[in-house]
Motif scaffolding. Structure first.
Motif, PDB file in Angstrom:
ATOM      1  N   LEU A 133       0.990  -1.017   0.017  1.00 43.61           N
ATOM      2  CA  LEU A 133       0.005  -0.121   0.055  1.00 43.61           C
ATOM      3  C   LEU A 133       0.746   1.370   0.030  1.00 43.61           C
ATOM      4  O   LEU A 133       0.429   2.025  -0.612  1.00 43.61           O
ATOM      5  CB  LEU A 133      -1.119   0.072   1.192  1.00 43.61           C
ATOM      6  N   HIS A 134       1.780   1.361   0.646  1.00 36.90           N
ATOM      7  CA  HIS A 134       2.759   2.345   0.650  1.00 36.90           C
ATOM      8  C   HIS A 134       3.330   2.550  -0.710  1.00 36.90           C
ATOM      9  O   HIS A 134       3.665   3.607  -1.114  1.00 36.90           O
ATOM     10  CB  HIS A 134       3.871   2.289   1.819  1.00 36.90           C
ATOM     11  N   ARG A 135       3.595   1.374  -1.120  1.00 39.20           N
ATOM     12  CA  ARG A 135       4.448   1.783  -2.825  1.00 39.20           C
ATOM     13  C   ARG A 135       3.547   2.015  -3.661  1.00 39.20           C
ATOM     14  O   ARG A 135       3.737   2.973  -4.377  1.00 39.20           O
ATOM     15  CB  ARG A 135       4.931   0.198  -2.919  1.00 39.20           C
ATOM     16  N   ALA A 136       2.145   1.746  -3.374  1.00 38.14           N
ATOM     17  CA  ALA A 136       0.945   2.225  -4.322  1.00 38.14           C
ATOM     18  C   ALA A 136       0.771   3.767  -4.064  1.00 38.14           C
ATOM     19  O   ALA A 136       0.768   4.515  -5.021  1.00 38.14           O
ATOM     20  CB  ALA A 136      -0.183   1.291  -4.019  1.00 38.14           C
ATOM     21  N   ASN A 137       0.970   4.273  -2.814  1.00 36.15           N
ATOM     22  CA  ASN A 137       0.769   5.603  -2.416  1.00 36.15           C
ATOM     23  C   ASN A 137       1.743   6.409  -3.066  1.00 36.15           C
ATOM     24  O   ASN A 137       1.723   7.496  -3.659  1.00 36.15           O
ATOM     25  CB  ASN A 137       0.676   5.821  -1.128  1.00 36.15           C
ATOM     26  N   GLU A 138       3.167   5.821  -2.852  1.00 32.36           N
ATOM     27  CA  GLU A 138       4.251   6.427  -3.502  1.00 32.36           C
ATOM     28  C   GLU A 138       4.135   6.640  -5.284  1.00 32.36           C
ATOM     29  O   GLU A 138       4.511   7.802  -5.912  1.00 32.36           O
ATOM     30  CB  GLU A 138       5.682   5.749  -3.149  1.00 32.36           C
ATOM     31  N   LEU A 164       0.502   9.678   4.922  1.00 34.14           N
ATOM     32  CA  LEU A 164      -0.465   8.698   5.520  1.00 34.14           C
ATOM     33  C   LEU A 164       0.341   7.723   6.304  1.00 34.14           C
ATOM     34  O   LEU A 164      -0.180   7.256   7.164  1.00 34.14           O
ATOM     35  CB  LEU A 164      -0.848   7.727   4.124  1.00 34.14           C
ATOM     36  N   VAL A 165       1.580   7.420   6.016  1.00 35.58           N
ATOM     37  CA  VAL A 165       2.377   6.605   6.901  1.00 35.58           C
ATOM     38  C   VAL A 165       2.514   7.177   8.159  1.00 35.58           C
ATOM     39  O   VAL A 165       1.923   6.625   9.361  1.00 35.58           O
ATOM     40  CB  VAL A 165       3.881   6.333   6.563  1.00 35.58           C
ATOM     41  N   THR A 166       2.704   8.592   8.560  1.00 31.57           N
ATOM     42  CA  THR A 166       2.694   9.149   9.811  1.00 31.57           C
ATOM     43  C   THR A 166       1.430   9.242  10.266  1.00 31.57           C
ATOM     44  O   THR A 166       1.222   8.882  11.556  1.00 31.57           O
ATOM     45  CB  THR A 166       2.946  10.610   9.529  1.00 31.57           C
ATOM     46  N   ARG A 167       0.330   9.438   9.655  1.00 32.50           N
ATOM     47  CA  ARG A 167      -0.755   9.176  10.204  1.00 32.50           C
ATOM     48  C   ARG A 167      -1.302   7.804  10.793  1.00 32.50           C
ATOM     49  O   ARG A 167      -2.009   7.814  11.824  1.00 32.50           O
ATOM     50  CB  ARG A 167      -1.879   9.530   9.096  1.00 32.50           C
ATOM     51  N   LEU A 168      -0.851   6.910   9.955  1.00 34.36           N
ATOM     52  CA  LEU A 168      -1.127   5.358  10.387  1.00 34.36           C
ATOM     53  C   LEU A 168      -0.211   5.040  11.854  1.00 34.36           C
ATOM     54  O   LEU A 168      -0.801   4.516  12.708  1.00 34.36           O
ATOM     55  CB  LEU A 168      -0.551   4.545   9.487  1.00 34.36           C
ATOM     56  N   ARG A 169       0.918   5.605  11.737  1.00 33.95           N
ATOM     57  CA  ARG A 169       1.901   5.356  13.008  1.00 33.95           C
ATOM     58  C   ARG A 169       1.080   6.151  14.237  1.00 33.95           C
ATOM     59  O   ARG A 169       1.008   5.461  15.239  1.00 33.95           O
ATOM     60  CB  ARG A 169       3.301   5.978  12.874  1.00 33.95           C
TER      61      ARG A 169
END
Length: 182
Positions: A133-138, A164-169
């Motif tokens: 999902l992170h790769r798709a967002n990038e 999005l990664v920061t928000r998820l963390r």
């Protein structure tokens, strides 16, 4: 004859002025036509990019919801088939109207979303899903960056992947670790 010679400079002036006016008008009309064509194709390109992004994001969302258990398999597969159809049509418009860097970025985003879709279809556990999902967002960020650049849209970055990664963390902090005693 003397009268004709006396009027020759005035006649030449009129002739040069007429030719100059014709040339200037022709160049202005050609320039105006080119500007209209550029605006016309930019509008179509923008529509193609927006439709592609919407269709691909739909595939991504349906597949993610299937993997997460928020959408049952039967309904999810039907929804994926319909979304894939819309995506295929939108992809053709990107190929037809898109510039090289944007088509390249769109292909990378599409390929990453296809991996998410494969996980959903194969009923995978989704262990690799967070990274995917992170790769798709990038990849989506790179697509938007290329599309905005090709269309001349300013305003700075609209990147979302790191946000999005920061928000998820923040919403799902890792469990505390307990020190092991020896």
């Amino acid at each position: 004859m003397g009268s004709l010679v006396a009027q020759l400079p005035a006649l030449l002036g009129v002739l040069v002025g007429t030719i100059g006016t014709i040339l200037a008008t022709s160049l202005a009309d050609r320039s105006r036509w080119r500007r209209r064509q550029t605006v016309r194709w930019d509008e179509r390109r923008l529509d193609a990019y927006a439709e592609f992004a919407r269709a691909l994001k739909e595939v991504h969302t349906i597949a993610s919801r299937m993997i997460g258990g928020y959408l049952d398999r039967e309904n999810g597969l039907v929804a994926l088939a319909e979304a894939d159809f819309r995506h295929t049509i939108a992809w053709e418009n990107v190929l037809l109207l898109g510039d090289g860097p944007t088509v390249f970025a769109a292909r990378a985003w599409r390929d990453t979303v296809w991996e998410v879709e494969r996980l959903a279809r194969d009923r995978s556990s989704g262990d690799e899903l967070p990274d995917l999902l992170h790769r798709a967002n990038e990849a989506r960020d790179r697509f938007y960056h290329s599309a905005r650049g090709g269309l001349g849209v300013g305003g700075g970055s609209v990147a979302q992947a790191e946000l999005l990664v920061t928000r998820l963390r923040k919403s799902h902090p890792p469990p505390p670790t307990t020190p092991t005693r020896v």
